[in-house]
Design a protein around this motif. Structure first.
Motif, PDB file in Angstrom:
ATOM      1  N   ARG A  60       4.062  -6.562  75.817  1.00  0.00           N
ATOM      2  CA  ARG A  60       3.115  -8.053  75.335  1.00  0.00           C
ATOM      3  C   ARG A  60       2.971  -8.940  75.366  1.00  0.00           C
ATOM      4  NH1 ARG A  60       3.911  -7.519  68.318  1.00  0.00           N
ATOM      5  NH2 ARG A  60       1.783  -9.483  68.100  1.00  0.00           N
ATOM      6  N   GLU A  61       4.601  -9.563  76.205  1.00  0.00           N
ATOM      7  CA  GLU A  61       5.003 -11.112  76.381  1.00  0.00           C
ATOM      8  C   GLU A  61       4.044 -11.445  77.180  1.00  0.00           C
ATOM      9  OE1 GLU A  61       9.011 -10.031  76.773  1.00  0.00           O
ATOM     10  OE2 GLU A  61       9.710  -9.851  74.756  1.00  0.00           O
ATOM     11  N   LEU A  62       3.886 -10.230  78.034  1.00  0.00           N
ATOM     12  CA  LEU A  62       3.350 -10.860  79.413  1.00  0.00           C
ATOM     13  C   LEU A  62       1.518 -11.265  79.484  1.00  0.00           C
ATOM     14  CD1 LEU A  62       4.860  -8.840  81.871  1.00  0.00           C
ATOM     15  CD2 LEU A  62       5.456 -11.071  81.955  1.00  0.00           C
ATOM     16  N   ASN A  63       1.426 -10.288  78.469  1.00  0.00           N
ATOM     17  CA  ASN A  63       0.540 -11.433  78.261  1.00  0.00           C
ATOM     18  C   ASN A  63      -0.374 -12.439  76.948  1.00  0.00           C
ATOM     19  OD1 ASN A  63      -1.351  -8.542  78.722  1.00  0.00           O
ATOM     20  ND2 ASN A  63      -0.679  -7.228  76.665  1.00  0.00           N
ATOM     21  N   GLU A  64       0.289 -12.785  76.769  1.00  0.00           N
ATOM     22  CA  GLU A  64       0.895 -14.118  75.585  1.00  0.00           C
ATOM     23  C   GLU A  64       1.025 -15.073  76.541  1.00  0.00           C
ATOM     24  OE1 GLU A  64       2.919 -13.051  72.568  1.00  0.00           O
ATOM     25  OE2 GLU A  64       1.859 -11.401  71.435  1.00  0.00           O
ATOM     26  N   PHE A  65       1.673 -15.358  78.265  1.00  0.00           N
ATOM     27  CA  PHE A  65       2.072 -15.724  78.249  1.00  0.00           C
ATOM     28  C   PHE A  65       1.704 -16.462  79.288  1.00  0.00           C
ATOM     29  CE2 PHE A  65       4.420 -17.096  82.829  1.00  0.00           C
ATOM     30  CZ  PHE A  65       5.754 -18.085  82.281  1.00  0.00           C
ATOM     31  N   LYS A  66       1.551 -18.076  79.497  1.00  0.00           N
ATOM     32  CA  LYS A  66       0.260 -18.178  80.772  1.00  0.00           C
ATOM     33  C   LYS A  66       1.660 -19.425  80.888  1.00  0.00           C
ATOM     34  CE  LYS A  66      -3.437 -17.739  76.989  1.00  0.00           C
ATOM     35  NZ  LYS A  66      -4.471 -18.743  76.362  1.00  0.00           N
ATOM     36  N   PRO A  67       0.950 -19.386  82.453  1.00  0.00           N
ATOM     37  CA  PRO A  67       2.766 -19.811  83.402  1.00  0.00           C
ATOM     38  C   PRO A  67       2.029 -21.667  83.426  1.00  0.00           C
ATOM     39  CG  PRO A  67       0.981 -18.487  84.721  1.00  0.00           C
ATOM     40  CD  PRO A  67       0.644 -18.154  83.043  1.00  0.00           C
ATOM     41  N   GLY A  68       1.044 -22.178  83.242  1.00  0.00           N
ATOM     42  CA  GLY A  68       1.149 -23.282  83.140  1.00  0.00           C
ATOM     43  C   GLY A  68       0.995 -24.449  82.093  1.00  0.00           C
ATOM     44  N   ILE A  69       1.122 -23.292  81.063  1.00  0.00           N
ATOM     45  CA  ILE A  69       1.597 -24.493  79.934  1.00  0.00           C
ATOM     46  C   ILE A  69       3.029 -24.458  78.998  1.00  0.00           C
ATOM     47  CG2 ILE A  69       0.356 -24.256  77.292  1.00  0.00           C
ATOM     48  CD1 ILE A  69      -1.797 -22.631  77.903  1.00  0.00           C
ATOM     49  N   CYS A  70       3.667 -25.557  78.843  1.00  0.00           N
ATOM     50  CA  CYS A  70       4.792 -25.607  78.911  1.00  0.00           C
ATOM     51  C   CYS A  70       5.117 -25.230  76.797  1.00  0.00           C
ATOM     52  CB  CYS A  70       5.151 -27.271  78.766  1.00  0.00           C
ATOM     53  SG  CYS A  70       7.146 -27.679  78.316  1.00  0.00           S
ATOM     54  N   PRO A  71       6.312 -23.998  77.432  1.00  0.00           N
ATOM     55  CA  PRO A  71       6.207 -23.795  76.004  1.00  0.00           C
ATOM     56  C   PRO A  71       7.022 -24.460  75.485  1.00  0.00           C
ATOM     57  CG  PRO A  71       7.953 -23.463  77.868  1.00  0.00           C
ATOM     58  CD  PRO A  71       7.630 -23.583  78.969  1.00  0.00           C
ATOM     59  N   TYR A  72       7.363 -26.335  75.161  1.00  0.00           N
ATOM     60  CA  TYR A  72       8.208 -26.680  73.867  1.00  0.00           C
ATOM     61  C   TYR A  72       6.924 -27.409  73.300  1.00  0.00           C
ATOM     62  CZ  TYR A  72      12.450 -25.282  75.741  1.00  0.00           C
ATOM     63  OH  TYR A  72      13.211 -23.825  75.814  1.00  0.00           O
ATOM     64  N   CYS A  73       5.565 -28.254  74.482  1.00  0.00           N
ATOM     65  CA  CYS A  73       5.236 -29.125  73.859  1.00  0.00           C
ATOM     66  C   CYS A  73       3.577 -28.739  74.510  1.00  0.00           C
ATOM     67  CB  CYS A  73       4.769 -30.475  74.826  1.00  0.00           C
ATOM     68  SG  CYS A  73       4.430 -30.568  76.813  1.00  0.00           S
ATOM     69  N   LYS A  74       3.191 -27.510  74.323  1.00  0.00           N
ATOM     70  CA  LYS A  74       1.980 -26.413  74.908  1.00  0.00           C
ATOM     71  C   LYS A  74       1.126 -27.339  75.496  1.00  0.00           C
ATOM     72  CE  LYS A  74       4.326 -23.849  71.057  1.00  0.00           C
ATOM     73  NZ  LYS A  74       5.291 -22.749  72.244  1.00  0.00           N
ATOM     74  N   THR A  75       1.343 -28.688  76.790  1.00  0.00           N
ATOM     75  CA  THR A  75       0.173 -28.550  76.832  1.00  0.00           C
ATOM     76  C   THR A  75       0.070 -28.670  78.488  1.00  0.00           C
ATOM     77  OG1 THR A  75       1.790 -30.465  78.386  1.00  0.00           O
ATOM     78  CG2 THR A  75       0.173 -30.988  75.506  1.00  0.00           C
ATOM     79  N   GLU A  76      -0.832 -28.199  79.652  1.00  0.00           N
ATOM     80  CA  GLU A  76      -0.781 -27.982  81.003  1.00  0.00           C
ATOM     81  C   GLU A  76      -0.113 -28.450  81.358  1.00  0.00           C
ATOM     82  OE1 GLU A  76      -4.475 -26.006  82.052  1.00  0.00           O
ATOM     83  OE2 GLU A  76      -4.676 -25.486  80.207  1.00  0.00           O
ATOM     84  N   THR A  77       0.795 -29.048  81.419  1.00  0.00           N
ATOM     85  CA  THR A  77       1.767 -29.771  82.309  1.00  0.00           C
ATOM     86  C   THR A  77       2.592 -29.160  83.331  1.00  0.00           C
ATOM     87  OG1 THR A  77       3.712 -30.328  81.063  1.00  0.00           O
ATOM     88  CG2 THR A  77       1.874 -31.740  80.846  1.00  0.00           C
ATOM     89  N   MET A  78       2.682 -27.711  83.270  1.00  0.00           N
ATOM     90  CA  MET A  78       3.692 -27.795  84.527  1.00  0.00           C
ATOM     91  C   MET A  78       2.803 -26.954  85.390  1.00  0.00           C
ATOM     92  SD  MET A  78       5.830 -25.230  81.556  1.00  0.00           S
ATOM     93  CE  MET A  78       7.274 -24.545  83.458  1.00  0.00           C
TER      94      MET A  78
END
Length: 98
Positions: A60-78
């Motif tokens: 389930r965790e892999l479905n919710e994980f988006k590698p380009g989105i920062c887990p802290y600020c929730k922006t596409e900065t990674m």
């Protein structure tokens, strides 16, 4: 940490067993003498293959994980800098060290 020669030898010799001592590598259910009797007992206590529940294809965790989105600020900065293979050092490391 750097050791002097005699200190290294002293520490190394602490791992040498006294004469007539033998390292025991396997004991209990893994010992060579008890494998023939204990393994069939253990296998009989385990559930059959048809009764074992299979894990879902993707956790389930892999479905919710988006590698380009920062887990802290929730922006596409990674950004992806490098992808590691399953084994060994990164390819760029091998190119630089040769």
């Amino acid at each position: 940490m750097t050791l002097e020669g005699m200190e290294f030898i002293r520490r190394f010799c602490m791992h040498i067993l006294p004469s007539k001592f033998v390292k025991i590598r396997h004991y209990g259910i893994l010992s060579a003498t008890s494998k023939k009797t204990t393994l069939p007992q253990i296998k009989s206590l385990l559930p059959e293959q048809s009764q074992i529940k299979k894990a879902p294809e993707e956790p389930r965790e892999l479905n919710e994980f988006k590698p380009g989105i920062c887990p802290y600020c929730k922006t596409e900065t990674m950004l992806t800098i490098e992808i590691f293979f399953k084994r060994g050092p990164p390819v760029s490391f091998l190119k630089n060290s040769a």
